[in-house]
Write a protein that holds these residues in place. Structure first.
Motif, mmCIF file in Angstrom:
data_model
loop_
_atom_site.group_PDB
_atom_site.id
_atom_site.type_symbol
_atom_site.label_atom_id
_atom_site.label_comp_id
_atom_site.label_asym_id
_atom_site.label_seq_id
_atom_site.Cartn_x
_atom_site.Cartn_y
_atom_site.Cartn_z
ATOM 1 N N ASN A 66 12.271 31.308 -9.294
ATOM 2 C CA ASN A 66 10.813 31.096 -9.246
ATOM 3 C C ASN A 66 10.259 30.533 -10.548
ATOM 4 N N LEU A 67 11.091 29.833 -11.304
ATOM 5 C CA LEU A 67 10.658 29.234 -12.568
ATOM 6 C C LEU A 67 10.303 27.765 -12.426
ATOM 7 N N TRP A 68 10.633 27.174 -11.272
ATOM 8 C CA TRP A 68 10.329 25.756 -11.084
ATOM 9 C C TRP A 68 8.817 25.566 -10.963
ATOM 10 N N PRO A 69 8.218 24.704 -11.781
ATOM 11 C CA PRO A 69 6.759 24.515 -11.717
ATOM 12 C C PRO A 69 6.322 23.973 -10.361
ATOM 13 N N THR A 70 5.166 24.415 -9.923
ATOM 14 C CA THR A 70 4.656 23.970 -8.628
ATOM 15 C C THR A 70 3.551 22.932 -8.747
ATOM 16 N N ASP A 71 3.010 22.731 -9.962
ATOM 17 C CA ASP A 71 1.911 21.773 -10.093
ATOM 18 C C ASP A 71 2.420 20.340 -10.231
ATOM 19 N N ARG A 72 3.529 20.168 -10.954
ATOM 20 C CA ARG A 72 4.106 18.829 -11.126
ATOM 21 C C ARG A 72 5.586 18.966 -11.404
ATOM 22 N N SER A 73 6.361 18.049 -10.853
ATOM 23 C CA SER A 73 7.816 18.131 -10.959
ATOM 24 C C SER A 73 8.286 17.891 -12.393
ATOM 25 N N ASN A 120 0.858 -1.174 0.000
ATOM 26 C CA ASN A 120 0.000 0.000 0.000
ATOM 27 C C ASN A 120 0.896 1.226 0.000
ATOM 28 N N ARG A 121 1.006 1.845 -1.153
ATOM 29 C CA ARG A 121 1.992 2.910 -1.298
ATOM 30 C C ARG A 121 1.625 4.154 -0.506
ATOM 31 N N HIS A 122 0.391 4.593 -0.585
ATOM 32 C CA HIS A 122 -0.014 5.852 0.026
ATOM 33 C C HIS A 122 -0.940 5.553 1.208
ATOM 34 N N ILE A 123 -0.343 5.361 2.351
ATOM 35 C CA ILE A 123 -1.126 5.002 3.535
ATOM 36 C C ILE A 123 -2.000 6.171 3.973
ATOM 37 N N SER A 124 -1.446 7.386 3.881
ATOM 38 C CA SER A 124 -2.184 8.545 4.380
ATOM 39 C C SER A 124 -2.977 9.261 3.297
ATOM 40 N N GLY A 125 -2.943 8.762 2.069
ATOM 41 C CA GLY A 125 -3.695 9.408 1.007
ATOM 42 C C GLY A 125 -2.938 9.382 -0.301
ATOM 43 N N PRO A 126 -3.570 9.880 -1.351
ATOM 44 C CA PRO A 126 -2.929 9.885 -2.672
ATOM 45 C C PRO A 126 -1.757 10.853 -2.702
ATOM 46 N N PRO A 127 -0.875 10.731 -3.698
ATOM 47 C CA PRO A 127 0.277 11.624 -3.781
ATOM 48 C C PRO A 127 -0.137 13.055 -4.069
ATOM 49 N N ASN A 128 0.676 13.978 -3.602
ATOM 50 C CA ASN A 128 0.442 15.394 -3.818
ATOM 51 C C ASN A 128 1.472 15.897 -4.827
ATOM 52 N N PRO A 129 1.070 16.167 -6.093
ATOM 53 C CA PRO A 129 2.043 16.586 -7.106
ATOM 54 C C PRO A 129 2.811 17.840 -6.719
ATOM 55 N N ILE A 183 8.092 20.170 -4.959
ATOM 56 C CA ILE A 183 8.947 20.894 -4.013
ATOM 57 C C ILE A 183 10.097 20.011 -3.550
ATOM 58 N N ILE A 184 9.816 18.735 -3.292
ATOM 59 C CA ILE A 184 10.876 17.813 -2.870
ATOM 60 C C ILE A 184 11.924 17.681 -3.967
ATOM 61 N N ASP A 185 11.462 17.506 -5.197
ATOM 62 C CA ASP A 185 12.399 17.392 -6.318
ATOM 63 C C ASP A 185 13.233 18.661 -6.466
ATOM 64 N N MET A 186 12.604 19.811 -6.351
ATOM 65 C CA MET A 186 13.312 21.078 -6.480
ATOM 66 C C MET A 186 14.383 21.203 -5.398
ATOM 67 N N SER A 187 14.044 20.840 -4.171
ATOM 68 C CA SER A 187 14.996 20.946 -3.070
ATOM 69 C C SER A 187 16.167 19.998 -3.261
ATOM 70 N N ILE A 188 15.880 18.779 -3.708
ATOM 71 C CA ILE A 188 16.955 17.806 -3.920
ATOM 72 C C ILE A 188 17.873 18.259 -5.050
ATOM 73 N N LEU A 189 17.288 18.769 -6.133
ATOM 74 C CA LEU A 189 18.105 19.205 -7.260
ATOM 75 C C LEU A 189 18.978 20.394 -6.855
#
Length: 295
Positions: free
Chosen positions: A233-240, A72-81, A86-92
């Motif tokens: 501020n060019l990194w998209p916020t809707d989907r990585s 069960n991948r999303h125990i607390s709910g569906p993924p949040n794009p 934001i996670i991808d942006m921070s890691i990059l």
């Protein structure tokens, strides 16, 4: 090659004659060799098709490997794009920051010129990146780009001198994580001709003796703000963009494999028709003479 026979024994009008029927036997042997080759080729293509189907299953499963494993991948709910982006942006950002520091250190003429706290500061960024990766992998089912020295650091506990020696073995050309940024965010351009400019508080340039407090601020939530500023501020916020690029490559690979399967199907059907044609002709020739004594 043993041919199939009818249940009713054939009455041959002309018995086999070694002198007169040699050309028929030679032709039959050639047809049998061709038949054997086509049959083997057909089997190989069927095996290739099975492997292509397995590769296709893997590509389709890459979208959500947790489902394939029965978890069960999303125990607390569906993924949040948006959160994934934001996670991808921070890691990059953090990965490019680490890469910028490593490239700067490696381009210094002497190791004595490296900042005194270089290992401590680089380790702070490395550990921060390590903390972020489980969130990325669990939420997005993929590993984002990482700096060339990250794998080296993650191998275990390092003494400063030992890590420095191993770090110097990595060619500078291997550090190309920052080159992915324009591909992911086409509107983004570096601050200057130096593609590693624009990082907040670059400890590798100013010595960074008090970088611990800055690192604590990044871990407590400041990383998102400095990452947004770095990407202007060019990194998209809707989907990585990383997820978009990953899905695009996966879909292209799926299309290639599907086209390959279609071609294999056409080829196997053609070989099947050829095999049936040759086999029927071989049986017809075998029925004209009594060759039971020579096969």
């Amino acid at each position: 090659m043993k041919l199939r026979r009818r249940y009713q024994k054939l009455q041959y009008e002309y018995p086999y004659n070694e002198d007169l029927d040699e050309h028929l036997v030679t032709a039959m042997r050639r047809m049998a060799e061709k038949l054997a080759y086509l049959a083997k080729r057909r089997i190989d293509l069927i095996d290739e098709a099975q492997k292509t189907l397995q590769e296709l299953d893997v590509l389709e499963a890459m979208q959500d490997p947790y489902v394939v494993l029965g978890f069960n991948r999303h125990i607390s709910g569906p993924p949040n794009p948006a959160r994934q982006s934001i996670i991808d942006m921070s890691i990059l950002y953090l990965g490019c920051r680490i890469e910028g520091a490593a490239v700067h250190l490696l381009t210094l003429p002497r190791t004595e010129d490296w900042p005194r706290a270089w290992f401590i500061n680089l380790s702070l960024d490395m550990r921060h990146l390590t903390y972020l990766l489980p969130s990325a992998v669990s939420q997005m089912s993929h590993s984002p780009p990482l700096p060339a020295c990250f794998d080296l650091y993650s191998r275990g506990n390092w003494a400063e001198a030992a890590f420095q020696n191993e770090l110097r073995r990595i060619p500078i050309a291997a550090f190309k994580m920052v080159d992915n940024v324009p591909k992911l965010v086409p509107e983004w351009t570096p601050e200057s001709h130096n593609k590693y400019d624009g990082f907040s508080t670059p400890w590798w340039l100013d010595g960074g003796m008090d970088y611990q407090s800055t690192s604590d601020g990044l871990r407590s939530g400041g990383l998102t703000a400095v990452a947004r500023a770095y990407f202007k501020n060019l990194w998209p916020t809707d989907r990585s963009p990383i997820a978009v690029a990953r899905d695009s490559i996966r879909e292209q690979n799926i299309a290639v494999q599907i086209e390959r399967l279609k071609q294999l199907e056409i080829t196997v059907e053609r070989l099947t028709r050829q095999i049936n044609h040759i086999f029927s002709r071989l049986i017809a020739l075998a029925d004209t003479i009594d060759i039971s004594g020579i096969i």
